[in-house]
Design a protein around this motif. Structure first.
Motif, PDB file in Angstrom:
ATOM      1  N   GLU A  12       0.846  -1.108   0.172  1.00  0.00           N
ATOM      2  CA  GLU A  12      -0.087   0.002   0.061  1.00  0.00           C
ATOM      3  C   GLU A  12       0.978   1.333   0.065  1.00  0.00           C
ATOM      4  OE1 GLU A  12      -3.594   1.049  -0.911  1.00  0.00           O
ATOM      5  OE2 GLU A  12      -3.580  -0.978   0.017  1.00  0.00           O
ATOM      6  N   GLY A  13       0.675   2.118  -1.109  1.00  0.00           N
ATOM      7  CA  GLY A  13       1.335   3.471  -1.080  1.00  0.00           C
ATOM      8  C   GLY A  13       2.627   3.472  -1.806  1.00  0.00           C
ATOM      9  N   LYS A  14       3.065   2.126  -2.234  1.00  0.00           N
ATOM     10  CA  LYS A  14       4.449   2.101  -2.830  1.00  0.00           C
ATOM     11  C   LYS A  14       4.236   2.244  -4.296  1.00  0.00           C
ATOM     12  CE  LYS A  14       6.552  -0.694   0.768  1.00  0.00           C
ATOM     13  NZ  LYS A  14       7.395   0.226   1.491  1.00  0.00           N
ATOM     14  N   THR A  15       5.282   2.658  -5.028  1.00  0.00           N
ATOM     15  CA  THR A  15       5.301   2.806  -6.348  1.00  0.00           C
ATOM     16  C   THR A  15       6.438   1.808  -6.949  1.00  0.00           C
ATOM     17  OG1 THR A  15       4.761   5.140  -6.316  1.00  0.00           O
ATOM     18  CG2 THR A  15       5.687   4.236  -8.570  1.00  0.00           C
ATOM     19  N   ALA A  16       5.780   1.271  -7.974  1.00  0.00           N
ATOM     20  CA  ALA A  16       6.550   0.095  -8.573  1.00  0.00           C
ATOM     21  C   ALA A  16       6.707   0.087  -9.897  1.00  0.00           C
ATOM     22  CB  ALA A  16       6.048  -1.259  -8.213  1.00  0.00           C
ATOM     23  N   LEU A  17       8.014  -0.070 -10.779  1.00  0.00           N
ATOM     24  CA  LEU A  17       8.167  -0.349 -12.134  1.00  0.00           C
ATOM     25  C   LEU A  17       8.652  -1.946 -12.387  1.00  0.00           C
ATOM     26  CD1 LEU A  17       8.939   0.246 -15.038  1.00  0.00           C
ATOM     27  CD2 LEU A  17      11.163   1.110 -14.314  1.00  0.00           C
ATOM     28  N   VAL A  18       7.727  -2.693 -13.139  1.00  0.00           N
ATOM     29  CA  VAL A  18       7.943  -3.888 -13.698  1.00  0.00           C
ATOM     30  C   VAL A  18       8.524  -3.837 -15.277  1.00  0.00           C
ATOM     31  CG1 VAL A  18       7.268  -6.347 -14.032  1.00  0.00           C
ATOM     32  CG2 VAL A  18       6.170  -4.714 -12.063  1.00  0.00           C
ATOM     33  N   THR A  19       9.673  -4.052 -15.453  1.00  0.00           N
ATOM     34  CA  THR A  19      10.334  -4.363 -16.876  1.00  0.00           C
ATOM     35  C   THR A  19       9.621  -5.442 -17.548  1.00  0.00           C
ATOM     36  OG1 THR A  19      12.412  -5.267 -16.677  1.00  0.00           O
ATOM     37  CG2 THR A  19      12.213  -3.008 -16.296  1.00  0.00           C
ATOM     38  N   GLY A  20       9.402  -5.436 -19.017  1.00  0.00           N
ATOM     39  CA  GLY A  20       8.704  -6.630 -19.700  1.00  0.00           C
ATOM     40  C   GLY A  20       7.354  -6.968 -18.772  1.00  0.00           C
ATOM     41  N   GLY A  21       6.533  -6.017 -18.698  1.00  0.00           N
ATOM     42  CA  GLY A  21       5.288  -6.317 -17.855  1.00  0.00           C
ATOM     43  C   GLY A  21       4.003  -6.793 -18.695  1.00  0.00           C
ATOM     44  N   SER A  22       4.325  -6.867 -20.219  1.00  0.00           N
ATOM     45  CA  SER A  22       3.270  -7.003 -21.048  1.00  0.00           C
ATOM     46  C   SER A  22       2.833  -8.526 -21.030  1.00  0.00           C
ATOM     47  CB  SER A  22       3.424  -6.400 -22.410  1.00  0.00           C
ATOM     48  OG  SER A  22       4.715  -7.069 -22.871  1.00  0.00           O
ATOM     49  N   ARG A  23       3.636  -9.532 -20.673  1.00  0.00           N
ATOM     50  CA  ARG A  23       3.160 -10.791 -20.984  1.00  0.00           C
ATOM     51  C   ARG A  23       3.851 -11.692 -19.762  1.00  0.00           C
ATOM     52  NH1 ARG A  23       6.007 -13.050 -25.098  1.00  0.00           N
ATOM     53  NH2 ARG A  23       7.388 -11.082 -25.621  1.00  0.00           N
ATOM     54  N   GLY A  24       3.360 -12.836 -19.676  1.00  0.00           N
ATOM     55  CA  GLY A  24       4.074 -14.081 -19.095  1.00  0.00           C
ATOM     56  C   GLY A  24       4.192 -13.734 -17.414  1.00  0.00           C
ATOM     57  N   ILE A  25       5.197 -13.846 -16.960  1.00  0.00           N
ATOM     58  CA  ILE A  25       5.919 -13.560 -15.505  1.00  0.00           C
ATOM     59  C   ILE A  25       5.531 -12.108 -15.205  1.00  0.00           C
ATOM     60  CG2 ILE A  25       7.748 -13.612 -13.928  1.00  0.00           C
ATOM     61  CD1 ILE A  25       8.439 -16.258 -15.417  1.00  0.00           C
ATOM     62  N   GLY A  26       6.131 -11.172 -16.134  1.00  0.00           N
ATOM     63  CA  GLY A  26       5.955 -10.036 -15.896  1.00  0.00           C
ATOM     64  C   GLY A  26       4.585  -9.142 -15.449  1.00  0.00           C
ATOM     65  N   ALA A  27       3.499  -9.896 -16.503  1.00  0.00           N
ATOM     66  CA  ALA A  27       2.256  -9.441 -16.454  1.00  0.00           C
ATOM     67  C   ALA A  27       1.649  -9.957 -15.038  1.00  0.00           C
ATOM     68  CB  ALA A  27       1.373 -10.162 -17.843  1.00  0.00           C
ATOM     69  N   ALA A  28       2.164 -11.227 -14.714  1.00  0.00           N
ATOM     70  CA  ALA A  28       1.553 -11.776 -13.328  1.00  0.00           C
ATOM     71  C   ALA A  28       2.091 -10.880 -12.143  1.00  0.00           C
ATOM     72  CB  ALA A  28       1.999 -13.122 -13.047  1.00  0.00           C
ATOM     73  N   VAL A  29       3.517 -10.370 -12.239  1.00  0.00           N
ATOM     74  CA  VAL A  29       4.089  -9.654 -11.126  1.00  0.00           C
ATOM     75  C   VAL A  29       3.301  -8.271 -11.255  1.00  0.00           C
ATOM     76  CG1 VAL A  29       6.163  -8.352 -10.545  1.00  0.00           C
ATOM     77  CG2 VAL A  29       6.241 -10.820 -11.486  1.00  0.00           C
ATOM     78  N   ALA A  30       2.973  -7.553 -12.488  1.00  0.00           N
ATOM     79  CA  ALA A  30       2.414  -6.377 -12.203  1.00  0.00           C
ATOM     80  C   ALA A  30       1.129  -6.549 -11.515  1.00  0.00           C
ATOM     81  CB  ALA A  30       2.271  -5.830 -13.789  1.00  0.00           C
ATOM     82  N   ARG A  31       0.304  -7.802 -11.727  1.00  0.00           N
ATOM     83  CA  ARG A  31      -0.951  -7.710 -11.201  1.00  0.00           C
ATOM     84  C   ARG A  31      -0.858  -8.216  -9.940  1.00  0.00           C
ATOM     85  NH1 ARG A  31      -2.319 -11.020 -16.063  1.00  0.00           N
ATOM     86  NH2 ARG A  31      -3.775  -9.579 -17.321  1.00  0.00           N
ATOM     87  N   GLU A  32      -0.019  -8.769  -9.401  1.00  0.00           N
ATOM     88  CA  GLU A  32       0.450  -9.127  -8.070  1.00  0.00           C
ATOM     89  C   GLU A  32       0.538  -8.005  -7.229  1.00  0.00           C
ATOM     90  OE1 GLU A  32      -0.321 -12.397  -6.451  1.00  0.00           O
ATOM     91  OE2 GLU A  32       0.184 -11.463  -4.472  1.00  0.00           O
ATOM     92  N   LEU A  33       1.633  -7.040  -7.629  1.00  0.00           N
ATOM     93  CA  LEU A  33       1.988  -5.771  -6.734  1.00  0.00           C
ATOM     94  C   LEU A  33       0.640  -5.016  -6.788  1.00  0.00           C
ATOM     95  CD1 LEU A  33       5.674  -5.299  -8.313  1.00  0.00           C
ATOM     96  CD2 LEU A  33       4.967  -6.726  -6.391  1.00  0.00           C
ATOM     97  N   ALA A  34      -0.048  -4.918  -7.794  1.00  0.00           N
ATOM     98  CA  ALA A  34      -1.175  -4.026  -7.831  1.00  0.00           C
ATOM     99  C   ALA A  34      -2.166  -4.341  -6.915  1.00  0.00           C
ATOM    100  CB  ALA A  34      -1.715  -3.728  -9.206  1.00  0.00           C
ATOM    101  N   ALA A  35      -2.236  -5.837  -6.657  1.00  0.00           N
ATOM    102  CA  ALA A  35      -3.320  -6.344  -5.920  1.00  0.00           C
ATOM    103  C   ALA A  35      -2.766  -6.085  -4.560  1.00  0.00           C
ATOM    104  CB  ALA A  35      -3.247  -7.936  -6.205  1.00  0.00           C
ATOM    105  N   ALA A  36      -1.491  -5.878  -4.247  1.00  0.00           N
ATOM    106  CA  ALA A  36      -0.992  -5.659  -2.851  1.00  0.00           C
ATOM    107  C   ALA A  36      -1.112  -4.182  -2.411  1.00  0.00           C
ATOM    108  CB  ALA A  36       0.453  -6.266  -2.800  1.00  0.00           C
ATOM    109  N   GLY A  37      -1.386  -3.389  -3.560  1.00  0.00           N
ATOM    110  CA  GLY A  37      -1.706  -2.027  -3.267  1.00  0.00           C
ATOM    111  C   GLY A  37      -0.914  -0.790  -3.890  1.00  0.00           C
ATOM    112  N   ALA A  38       0.124  -1.579  -4.758  1.00  0.00           N
ATOM    113  CA  ALA A  38       1.071  -0.628  -5.280  1.00  0.00           C
ATOM    114  C   ALA A  38       0.425  -0.066  -6.356  1.00  0.00           C
ATOM    115  CB  ALA A  38       2.506  -1.443  -5.686  1.00  0.00           C
ATOM    116  N   ARG A  39       1.208   1.130  -6.808  1.00  0.00           N
ATOM    117  CA  ARG A  39       0.900   1.973  -8.089  1.00  0.00           C
ATOM    118  C   ARG A  39       1.863   1.235  -9.133  1.00  0.00           C
ATOM    119  NH1 ARG A  39       0.992   6.193  -4.581  1.00  0.00           N
ATOM    120  NH2 ARG A  39       3.070   6.322  -4.902  1.00  0.00           N
ATOM    121  N   VAL A  40       1.561   0.611 -10.115  1.00  0.00           N
ATOM    122  CA  VAL A  40       2.498   0.013 -10.829  1.00  0.00           C
ATOM    123  C   VAL A  40       2.691   0.316 -12.265  1.00  0.00           C
ATOM    124  CG1 VAL A  40       3.172  -2.443 -11.780  1.00  0.00           C
ATOM    125  CG2 VAL A  40       1.901  -2.100  -9.663  1.00  0.00           C
TER     126      VAL A  40
END
Ligand code: NDP
Length: 250
Positions: A12-40
């Motif tokens: 919550e309240g954190k900002t994150a950058l996921v490189t290669g977030g359009s597909r595969g593992i990166g997309a799952a990471v982006a969704r997971e970090l957002a579900a945890a409250g981050a701006r991604v």
């Protein structure tokens, strides 16, 4: 106790950058970090519509750019910081393969994989490090591979980058640790994504038989590990390489 459980690995309240977030593992990471409250921020190189779709699903920002280019990598970080705020979390996930035996490996096969998988992480870590040091906090997670620990025929370029990422991770953990910046790596085994979709049935069967947990991994398996390492629950963990491989690489 229940509140604590609900808040576990909150971003919550954190900002994150996921490189290669359009597909595969990166997309799952982006969704997971957002579900945890981050701006991604979801970086991508060519899959614009996929990246835009994920960004809109999670209320994040899609950012085009080749992380293997030093100027573009710096530009990606600057854009995310100006639009979402200073970065608390950087996930270096973008990666490619150009597999072939070394006798046939071209200079381009080598250079492209080194730039995308290894140099990119140097560029982005350098770009975020000054502000993270000044703010005395930050979490960086580099996506390595069990291949970086064990090697794999036909992947000299890829394995070299993944081993290199481990050296980068441990060195930055030592350089940045006394200012509260943690740097860890996640080393997936075989995960079902576009990168592994071309595996023959024979190799799949072999991998399954060599994996104690008896299945290939899913992108979400890796994403949960990244979330944990990015969170304050991992406050005393740095320089670690966390295998997420069902026991394959033991
Ligand atoms: P995918 O091929 O499914 O996705 C790769 C991602 O990287 C895409 O989003 C792609 O963007 C992006 N990308 C590629 N090149 C660049 C670039 N130059 N600049 C910015 N983005 C780029 O791969 P996976 O999800 O399978 O792999 C993700 C990471 O996990 C990689 O680092 C990989 O090495 C690692 N890994 C994967 C394993 C597996 O079994 N799948 C096992 C161990 C490690 P675009 O869509 O725009 O092309």
């Amino acid at each position: 106790m229940t509140d604590r459980a609900a808040d576990f690995a909150s971003l919550e309240g954190k900002t994150a950058l996921v490189t290669g977030g359009s597909r595969g593992i990166g997309a799952a990471v982006a969704r997971e970090l957002a579900a945890a409250g981050a701006r991604v921020a979801v970086n991508y190189r060519s899959s614009a519509s996929a990246a835009e779709a994920i960004a809109s699903e999670i209320g994040g920002l899609a950012v085009a750019g080749n992380v293997g280019d030093p100027e573009e990598a710096r530009g990606i970080v600057e854009r995310v910081e100006s639009e979402l705020g200073d970065l608390d979390i950087l996930v270096n996930n973008a990666g490619i393969t150009r597999d072939t035996l070394i006798a046939r490996m071209s200079d381009e096969d080598w250079d492209e994989v080194i730039a995308t998988n290894l140099s990119a992480a140097f560029y982005t870590c350098r770009a975020v490090s000054r502000k993270m040091l000044r703010r005395r906090s930050g979490a960086i997670v580099n996506m390595t591979s069990f291949v970086g620990l064990h090697g794999n025929p036909g992947q000299a370029n890829y394995a070299a980058t993944k081993a290199g990422l481990i050296g980068l991770t441990k060195t930055l953990a030592k350089e940045l640790g006394n200012r509260g910046v943690r740097v860890n790596a996640v080393a997936p085994g075989y995960i079902t994504t576009d990168i592994t979709s071309g595996l023959s049935e024979e190799i799949r069967d072999f991998l399954l038989s060599a994996t104690p947990l008896g299945r290939l991994g899913e992108p979400e398996d890796v994403a949960r590990a990244v979330r944990f390492l990015s969170s304050d629950e991992a406050a005393f963990i740095t320089g670690e390489v966390l295998l997420v491989d069902g026991g394959l690489g033991m």
